[in-house]
Design a protein around this motif. Structure first.
Motif, short mmCIF file in Angstrom:
data_model
loop_
_atom_site.label_atom_id
_atom_site.label_comp_id
_atom_site.label_asym_id
_atom_site.label_seq_id
_atom_site.Cartn_x
_atom_site.Cartn_y
_atom_site.Cartn_z
N LEU A 47 3.98 -40.12 -30.00
CA LEU A 47 4.03 -38.69 -29.69
C LEU A 47 2.88 -37.94 -30.36
N ALA A 48 2.58 -38.29 -31.60
CA ALA A 48 1.48 -37.61 -32.29
C ALA A 48 0.17 -37.82 -31.55
N ALA A 49 -0.06 -39.04 -31.06
CA ALA A 49 -1.31 -39.32 -30.34
C ALA A 49 -1.34 -38.62 -28.98
N LEU A 50 -0.21 -38.58 -28.30
CA LEU A 50 -0.16 -37.88 -27.00
C LEU A 50 -0.43 -36.39 -27.17
N ILE A 51 0.12 -35.82 -28.24
CA ILE A 51 -0.12 -34.40 -28.52
C ILE A 51 -1.57 -34.17 -28.90
N ARG A 52 -2.11 -35.04 -29.74
CA ARG A 52 -3.49 -34.91 -30.19
C ARG A 52 -4.47 -34.96 -29.03
N THR A 53 -4.18 -35.84 -28.05
CA THR A 53 -5.08 -36.02 -26.90
C THR A 53 -4.73 -35.10 -25.73
N LYS A 54 -3.76 -34.21 -25.93
CA LYS A 54 -3.34 -33.22 -24.94
C LYS A 54 -2.73 -33.85 -23.69
N GLU A 55 -2.24 -35.09 -23.83
CA GLU A 55 -1.54 -35.72 -22.71
C GLU A 55 -0.16 -35.11 -22.52
N VAL A 56 0.44 -34.69 -23.62
CA VAL A 56 1.65 -33.87 -23.58
C VAL A 56 1.46 -32.76 -24.60
N SER A 57 2.21 -31.71 -24.46
CA SER A 57 2.16 -30.64 -25.45
C SER A 57 3.29 -30.82 -26.46
N SER A 58 3.09 -30.26 -27.63
CA SER A 58 4.16 -30.28 -28.62
C SER A 58 5.39 -29.54 -28.08
N ARG A 59 5.17 -28.47 -27.32
CA ARG A 59 6.31 -27.75 -26.75
C ARG A 59 7.12 -28.67 -25.84
N LEU B 179 13.43 -29.93 -36.75
CA LEU B 179 14.20 -29.55 -35.57
C LEU B 179 15.70 -29.50 -35.83
N MET B 180 16.20 -30.35 -36.71
CA MET B 180 17.65 -30.42 -36.88
C MET B 180 18.03 -30.90 -38.27
N LYS B 181 19.23 -30.48 -38.71
CA LYS B 181 19.89 -31.06 -39.86
C LYS B 181 21.00 -31.97 -39.34
N THR B 182 21.19 -33.11 -40.01
CA THR B 182 22.13 -34.10 -39.49
C THR B 182 23.32 -34.31 -40.43
N ASN B 183 24.38 -34.81 -39.84
CA ASN B 183 25.68 -34.89 -40.50
C ASN B 183 25.74 -35.96 -41.58
N ASP C 95 12.93 -21.75 -33.82
CA ASP C 95 11.84 -21.91 -34.78
C ASP C 95 10.97 -23.11 -34.43
N ALA C 96 11.61 -24.19 -33.96
CA ALA C 96 10.85 -25.39 -33.62
C ALA C 96 9.94 -25.15 -32.42
N LEU C 97 10.41 -24.41 -31.43
CA LEU C 97 9.56 -24.11 -30.27
C LEU C 97 8.39 -23.21 -30.67
N ALA C 98 8.65 -22.26 -31.56
CA ALA C 98 7.55 -21.41 -32.03
C ALA C 98 6.53 -22.24 -32.81
N ALA C 99 7.01 -23.17 -33.62
CA ALA C 99 6.09 -24.06 -34.35
C ALA C 99 5.33 -24.97 -33.40
N ALA C 100 5.99 -25.40 -32.32
CA ALA C 100 5.32 -26.24 -31.33
C ALA C 100 4.18 -25.48 -30.65
N ALA D 231 14.32 -24.60 -46.60
CA ALA D 231 14.18 -23.17 -46.90
C ALA D 231 14.60 -22.32 -45.71
N GLY D 232 15.55 -21.40 -45.95
CA GLY D 232 15.99 -20.48 -44.92
C GLY D 232 16.88 -21.09 -43.86
N VAL D 233 17.32 -22.33 -44.05
CA VAL D 233 18.13 -23.03 -43.06
C VAL D 233 19.38 -23.58 -43.74
N LEU D 234 20.51 -23.48 -43.06
CA LEU D 234 21.77 -23.98 -43.60
C LEU D 234 21.61 -25.39 -44.16
N THR D 235 22.15 -25.59 -45.37
CA THR D 235 22.19 -26.90 -46.00
C THR D 235 23.57 -26.99 -46.64
#
Length: 504
Positions: free
Chosen positions: A50-62, A158-162, A89-94, A124-128
């Motif tokens: 995924l990092a390489a696809l995003i870097r090469t603009k084959e897919v977007s982070s969004r 993107l998420m906190k897990t159980n 927040d994750a979509l804004a970061a994407a 930070a700023g997210v339920l824990t």
């Protein structure tokens, strides 16, 4: 799903990249051939891809983040792995990550890739909420070191897990966020305490994440769900920002992912001192295997039920298969027995509970009725006798010395991870190889390496007759994670697990 610019969905897109190998020290990954389609969707691509696809603009982070948000919506109601989703927040970061790509900015190895976080680690700023009503609504002001490092590498939380209450059980269940199910069989547990993390990654809700391990807790869940996880040498990865802050002598924060390659990437990001954790003092580049004679075959000892019995015969067969495969690769492989092992689980539990019981009692005073059964059990324990504590300390020191001698003769130890495949929810007794054992037996082959601080890697390997994953464990010398990761990449999924994913 589109990028907002009329681009087709991931099911319609076909992406090919040139073949090659991943070099984890390089900031620009070299990718294997990749085809994204309905049968090979974005949510089952590994993080390095995924990092390489995003870097090469084959897919977007969004697109990548949205694909995982969609996967959470489709699957999480059945497995309950995700307890807090940071979608907006994750979509804004994407979007910010995509702009950085377009601007030609310097990109980290996880740039634009979403990741998941066990809810014992501060965000930070997210339920824990730590799996407990006692922490309902708790929001930290700073990130745990591990979280901050994934973010600095370009990752998008993107998420906190159980997790079980206080991360203190081998199953993932609590009164605040409920029970997590194994995506391979909903009637089985994904294990604990990083069971939400392992279930989310196995089911394609997250490509890579952060868990923690005090006796089994990244390796066991990884084996139960068919993913990979590393408990590095004690002190390799800072524990800062993890709850509970006590018992850090045995607790380890570690990378979890579907592939050993992604675990290696996560580990490369997480390791190194942070100036806060007094155990995290090893230099980032410390490598116990660096002085090994180049080209010399590795000396590998393997054991299953002879040391950790009873062990399910299918798991014994998987370990023996992996040993044979390593021999075929040219290594010197032989069975061992570990006669010095003793009862490391008993010693570790004595040491852990000697520290955690008083802490939880003080925390829960006046609120005992809000505790899950595991928390109530902790509060109901008597403080261990000082003589028992000292005996457990001595046993741990003796075991460290014994393994120091073992690793003078051998480079790697190959073992099971769990003595059985994923167990039914709430099972207090288990039948393994025709023998009835207590639920604690699940930790038999993992706990020695928390007590000693040795690095241990859980590798997805085989598939049982019940259609459940089987993992194998590679243990190495202190500070020799590199050897384990190299061998793990050679072995993963070679015993029959293949490229299967849960049918969800």
């Amino acid at each position: 799903m589109t990028s907002g610019k009329g681009r087709p969905s991931c099911g319609e897109r076909v992406v090919y990249l040139s073949s090659g190998r991943q070099d984890f020290s390089h900031r620009k990954p070299i990718m294997p051939d990749v085809k994204i389609s309905e049968t090979n969707p974005i949510h089952y691509q590994d993080a390095t891809t995924l990092a390489a696809l995003i870097r090469t603009k084959e897919v977007s982070s969004r697109e990548v983040v949205q694909a995982h948000i969609d996967r959470v919506a489709a699957v999480n109601p059945r497995i309950n792995a995700v307890v807090t989703l940071m979608a907006a927040d994750a979509l804004a970061a994407a979007d910010a990550a995509d702009k950085a790509v377009a601007d030609g900015a310097d990109l980290g190895p996880l740039h634009g890739v979403p990741f998941s976080i066990k809810d014992a680690l501060d965000t930070a700023g997210v339920l824990t909420q730590r799996g407990s009503k006692l922490f309902a609504g708790h929001v930290p002001t700073t990130d745990a070191t591990a979280v901050a490092r994934y973010k600095a590498a370009g990752g998008i939380p993107l998420m906190k897990t159980n997790l079980p209450e206080f991360s203190a059980w081998t199953e993932t269940d609590n009164l605040l966020t409920g029970r997590t199910n194994n995506p391979w069989n909903l009637a089985r547990t994904p294990g604990g305490s990083s069971g939400g993390e392992s279930a989310a990654i196995a089911a394609g809700l997250s490509p890579i994440g952060i868990g923690s391990d005090v006796a089994i807790s990244v390796r066991g869940p990884a084996a139960f769900t068919g993913i990979a996880a590393l408990k590095a040498t004690q002190g390799r990865v800072p524990y800062t920002g993890h709850y509970p802050s006590i018992i850090r002598r045995w607790w380890h924060v570690g990378a979890m992912a579907r592939t050993v390659g992604d675990v290696a990437l996560g580990y490369s990001i997480l390791k190194g001192p942070d100036g806060v954790d007094g155990y995290a003092v090893h230099p980032r580049d410390a490598d116990a295997g660096a002085s090994r004679i180049p080209g010399r075959p590795l000396r590998i000892g393997w054991v299953a039920d002879a040391a950790f019995g009873p062990v399910d015969p299918e798991i014994v067969a998987a370990v023996a298969s992996a040993a044979s495969r390593l021999a075929d690769l040219g290594h010197e492989v032989e069975p061992v027995t570990l006669p010095f092992l003793g009862n490391p689980l008993g010693a570790l539990m004595t040491l852990i509970y000697a520290e955690i019981v008083p802490s939880i009692k003080a925390l829960a005073a006046g609120r005992e009725g809000e505790l899950h059964a595991i928390g109530a059990g902790i509060v109901g324990m008597a403080d261990p006798a000082f003589a028992d504590f000292l005996a457990a300390e001595a046993q741990g020191e003796d075991l460290r010395s014994a393994f120091a001698g073992f690793f003078e003769r051998y480079d790697v130890l190959l073992t099971p991870v769990n003595p059985m495949t994923a167990t039914p929810h709430g099972a207090q007794e288990l039948v393994v190889g025709g023998v009835t054992v207590p639920w604690t037996h699940v930790m038999a082959a993992t706990s020695p390496f928390n007590l000693t601080g040795l690095p241990a890697l859980s590798v997805p390997y085989a598939f049982s007759s019940e259609q459940l994953p089987i993992g194998i464990q590679l243990v190495g010398k202190w500070l020799d994670e590199a050897t384990l990761l190299r061998l793990g990449a050679m072995l993963e999924r070679k015993g029959g697990l293949g490229d299967r994913h849960p049918a969800l």
